[in-house]
Design a protein around this motif. Structure first.
Motif, mmCIF file in Angstrom:
data_model
loop_
_atom_site.group_PDB
_atom_site.id
_atom_site.type_symbol
_atom_site.label_atom_id
_atom_site.label_comp_id
_atom_site.label_asym_id
_atom_site.label_seq_id
_atom_site.Cartn_x
_atom_site.Cartn_y
_atom_site.Cartn_z
ATOM 1 N N GLU A 184 0.461 4.336 16.722
ATOM 2 C CA GLU A 184 1.738 3.671 16.435
ATOM 3 C C GLU A 184 1.972 3.565 14.927
ATOM 4 O OE1 GLU A 184 3.978 -0.640 17.187
ATOM 5 O OE2 GLU A 184 2.068 -0.187 18.187
ATOM 6 N N GLU A 185 0.921 3.264 14.174
ATOM 7 C CA GLU A 185 1.058 3.157 12.721
ATOM 8 C C GLU A 185 1.357 4.509 12.089
ATOM 9 O OE1 GLU A 185 -1.908 -0.704 12.045
ATOM 10 O OE2 GLU A 185 -2.700 1.355 11.964
ATOM 11 N N LEU A 186 0.721 5.560 12.593
ATOM 12 C CA LEU A 186 0.993 6.898 12.090
ATOM 13 C C LEU A 186 2.430 7.307 12.388
ATOM 14 C CD1 LEU A 186 -2.331 8.720 13.058
ATOM 15 C CD2 LEU A 186 -1.488 8.301 10.739
ATOM 16 N N GLN A 187 2.925 6.953 13.546
ATOM 17 C CA GLN A 187 4.311 7.251 13.891
ATOM 18 C C GLN A 187 5.272 6.517 12.969
ATOM 19 O OE1 GLN A 187 4.900 6.427 18.058
ATOM 20 N NE2 GLN A 187 3.443 8.000 18.735
ATOM 21 N N ARG A 188 4.946 5.280 12.630
ATOM 22 C CA ARG A 188 5.809 4.506 11.740
ATOM 23 C C ARG A 188 5.853 5.147 10.345
ATOM 24 N NH1 ARG A 188 7.586 -0.635 12.172
ATOM 25 N NH2 ARG A 188 7.698 0.007 14.358
ATOM 26 N N LEU A 189 4.718 5.589 9.858
ATOM 27 C CA LEU A 189 4.680 6.277 8.566
ATOM 28 C C LEU A 189 5.518 7.553 8.616
ATOM 29 C CD1 LEU A 189 0.888 5.815 7.768
ATOM 30 C CD2 LEU A 189 2.762 4.903 6.393
ATOM 31 N N GLN A 190 5.415 8.273 9.723
ATOM 32 C CA GLN A 190 6.189 9.501 9.876
ATOM 33 C C GLN A 190 7.678 9.194 9.915
ATOM 34 O OE1 GLN A 190 5.282 11.710 13.448
ATOM 35 N NE2 GLN A 190 6.175 13.608 12.666
ATOM 36 N N GLN A 191 8.065 8.139 10.608
ATOM 37 C CA GLN A 191 9.469 7.744 10.695
ATOM 38 C C GLN A 191 10.052 7.442 9.309
ATOM 39 O OE1 GLN A 191 9.332 4.426 13.375
ATOM 40 N NE2 GLN A 191 9.176 5.695 15.223
ATOM 41 N N HIS A 192 9.197 6.923 8.427
ATOM 42 C CA HIS A 192 9.658 6.589 7.079
ATOM 43 C C HIS A 192 9.454 7.745 6.101
ATOM 44 C CE1 HIS A 192 10.762 2.459 7.806
ATOM 45 N NE2 HIS A 192 9.585 2.218 8.370
ATOM 46 N N GLY A 193 9.057 8.905 6.626
ATOM 47 C CA GLY A 193 8.929 10.079 5.781
ATOM 48 C C GLY A 193 7.778 10.021 4.805
ATOM 49 N N ILE A 194 6.689 9.323 5.173
ATOM 50 C CA ILE A 194 5.524 9.183 4.298
ATOM 51 C C ILE A 194 4.377 10.005 4.880
ATOM 52 C CG2 ILE A 194 3.886 7.577 3.230
ATOM 53 C CD1 ILE A 194 5.992 5.374 3.617
ATOM 54 N N PRO A 195 4.077 11.163 4.304
ATOM 55 C CA PRO A 195 2.965 11.966 4.805
ATOM 56 C C PRO A 195 1.621 11.325 4.492
ATOM 57 C CG PRO A 195 3.872 12.948 2.814
ATOM 58 C CD PRO A 195 4.769 11.791 3.160
ATOM 59 N N VAL A 196 0.635 11.631 5.311
ATOM 60 C CA VAL A 196 -0.726 11.136 5.131
ATOM 61 C C VAL A 196 -1.640 12.328 4.898
ATOM 62 C CG1 VAL A 196 -2.656 9.887 6.164
ATOM 63 C CG2 VAL A 196 -0.307 9.141 6.602
ATOM 64 N N ARG A 197 -2.395 12.265 3.805
ATOM 65 C CA ARG A 197 -3.354 13.338 3.517
ATOM 66 C C ARG A 197 -4.745 12.743 3.432
ATOM 67 N NH1 ARG A 197 -2.594 18.535 -0.406
ATOM 68 N NH2 ARG A 197 -4.663 19.443 -0.048
ATOM 69 N N GLN A 198 -5.677 13.291 4.211
ATOM 70 C CA GLN A 198 -7.020 12.727 4.288
ATOM 71 C C GLN A 198 -8.055 13.490 3.470
ATOM 72 O OE1 GLN A 198 -7.549 13.142 8.616
ATOM 73 N NE2 GLN A 198 -9.255 14.536 8.195
ATOM 74 N N THR A 199 -7.673 14.612 2.860
ATOM 75 C CA THR A 199 -8.620 15.406 2.079
ATOM 76 C C THR A 199 -9.224 14.562 0.959
ATOM 77 O OG1 THR A 199 -7.154 17.291 2.472
ATOM 78 C CG2 THR A 199 -8.933 17.584 0.856
ATOM 79 N N GLU A 200 -10.525 14.675 0.769
ATOM 80 C CA GLU A 200 -11.188 13.882 -0.265
ATOM 81 C C GLU A 200 -10.768 14.345 -1.662
ATOM 82 O OE1 GLU A 200 -15.381 13.670 0.237
ATOM 83 O OE2 GLU A 200 -15.266 12.774 2.229
ATOM 84 N N ILE A 201 -10.655 13.375 -2.566
ATOM 85 C CA ILE A 201 -10.160 13.629 -3.918
ATOM 86 C C ILE A 201 -11.328 13.943 -4.842
ATOM 87 C CG2 ILE A 201 -8.943 12.619 -5.890
ATOM 88 C CD1 ILE A 201 -7.485 10.830 -3.841
ATOM 89 N N ALA A 202 -11.157 14.992 -5.668
ATOM 90 C CA ALA A 202 -12.183 15.368 -6.637
ATOM 91 C C ALA A 202 -11.892 14.815 -8.016
ATOM 92 C CB ALA A 202 -12.299 16.888 -6.721
ATOM 93 N N GLU A 203 -10.603 14.776 -8.396
ATOM 94 C CA GLU A 203 -10.281 14.425 -9.781
ATOM 95 C C GLU A 203 -8.806 14.081 -9.917
ATOM 96 O OE1 GLU A 203 -10.275 16.641 -14.182
ATOM 97 O OE2 GLU A 203 -11.126 17.651 -12.421
ATOM 98 N N LEU A 204 -8.524 13.219 -10.889
ATOM 99 C CA LEU A 204 -7.144 12.978 -11.310
ATOM 100 C C LEU A 204 -6.952 13.627 -12.669
ATOM 101 C CD1 LEU A 204 -6.628 9.190 -10.449
ATOM 102 C CD2 LEU A 204 -6.352 11.189 -8.965
ATOM 103 N N GLU A 205 -6.072 14.613 -12.749
ATOM 104 C CA GLU A 205 -5.763 15.225 -14.030
ATOM 105 C C GLU A 205 -4.683 14.412 -14.717
ATOM 106 O OE1 GLU A 205 -4.800 19.329 -13.406
ATOM 107 O OE2 GLU A 205 -6.897 19.897 -13.075
#
Length: 305
Positions: A184-205
């Motif tokens: 339900e929470e994922l659907q709500r995020l989708q409804q608001h046009g907010i993608p979710v990315r789970q890939t682990e982060i290596a660095e902030l440039e």
């Protein structure tokens, strides 16, 4: 004044909350000692916002002016000498500092704040307080309509998403691992046009603390100009716990509506006792803590027969 080792109130932490408490007490002629480490948690933040009359000013400028005003009260002493140990005897608290000095106070106010525990991602520390930010009220307006990310998961991510989506339509949620949401929470995020990315982060440039893009461990990248991050924290000082103060589930010192902790004679204010991390809230809480400590001292003196 400097030779005096006995005070009405000892304040541990000399930033906005501690100085605000000291002003209330100094104006009531109470003898006050402020012990400060000189390491505020917003030291890297270039500008402070959402505080009437001070909007947009550097935090250090606000703190310096505040200290100058508080030091005009002759019963207030400021020492850059952090407290390292504390115990109590009867109605008094004994404090030891890093320099080895010992002081006694009838009341104690914790205003030392918290220490953010940043994730071990290259670039986060360089951007912290500049373009990697924690509070939409403090920084959100300046990053309105920018490419924005949220580095959080679960309930914290949903809370931030609901606030930040009003500031930008270009928003992505980065969980840095397996998402912790219901369908339900994922659907709500989708409804608001907010993608979710789970890939682990290596660095902030970044360029001198200004975020440019997020680099993931799979080699992919996305451009971002701002990243809200909900990170864990710890108390700047362990002394409240050592004296028996209770804490909330989130890790803040537990206080009532008058900034009193669960230990008689001890108060707490500012970031150490509230999730509302702003200069305005710290000043308000400190003012109340100082006034309530003064009230307790005054009532105790009034009732002496």
């Amino acid at each position: 004044m400097e030779e005096n080792r006995s005070f009405d109130v000892i304040i541990i932490g000399g930033s906005y909350a501690g100085l605000s408490a000291a002003m209330a007490l100094g104006r009531s002629l109470k003898k006050v000692l402020i012990l400060d480490s000189g390491t505020p948690c917003n030291a890297t933040t270039p500008h402070s916002h959402n505080f009437l009359t001070q909007d947009g000013k550097p935090p250090a400028e606000i703190a310096t002016r505040a200290r100058q005003q508080v030091e005009q009260y002759p019963t207030v002493l400021f020492q850059t000498d952090p407290a390292t140990a504390a115990d109590s005897s009867g109605s008094r608290f004994r404090i030891t500092t890093a320099s080895g000095r010992h002081y006694e106070g009838r009341k104690l106010i914790f205003a030392a704040g918290i220490r953010d525990l940043l994730p071990a991602i290259k670039g986060v520390a360089d951007c912290w307080g500049r373009s990697v930010i924690h509070c939409p009220y403090c920084h959100g307006y300046e990053y309105r309509d920018h490419k924005t990310g949220i580095l959080a998961n679960g309930a914290a991510a949903l809370h931030l998403a609901a606030l930040v989506r009003n500031l930008t339509g270009d928003l992505i949620l980065l969980t840095n691992g397996t998402p912790e949401f219901t369908e339900e929470e994922l659907q709500r995020l989708q409804q608001h046009g907010i993608p979710v990315r789970q890939t682990e982060i290596a660095e902030l440039e970044h360029a001198e603390g200004q975020l440019q893009q997020v680099v993931f461990k799979d080699g992919s990248k996305i451009p971002l100009q701002a990243l809200y991050a909900r990170v864990p924290f710890e108390q700047q000082t362990p002394l409240a716990a050592a004296l028996g103060c209770a804490f909330t589930e989130q890790g803040y010192i537990m206080v009532d509506a008058t900034q009193k902790t669960t230990v008689p004679g001890i108060f707490a204010c500012g970031d150490t006792a509230s999730p509302m991390r702003s200069v305005a809230n710290a000043v308000a809480g400190g003012n109340l803590a100082g006034a309530m400590a003064n009230n307790d001292l005054s009532q105790e003196a009034w009732n002496i027969v």
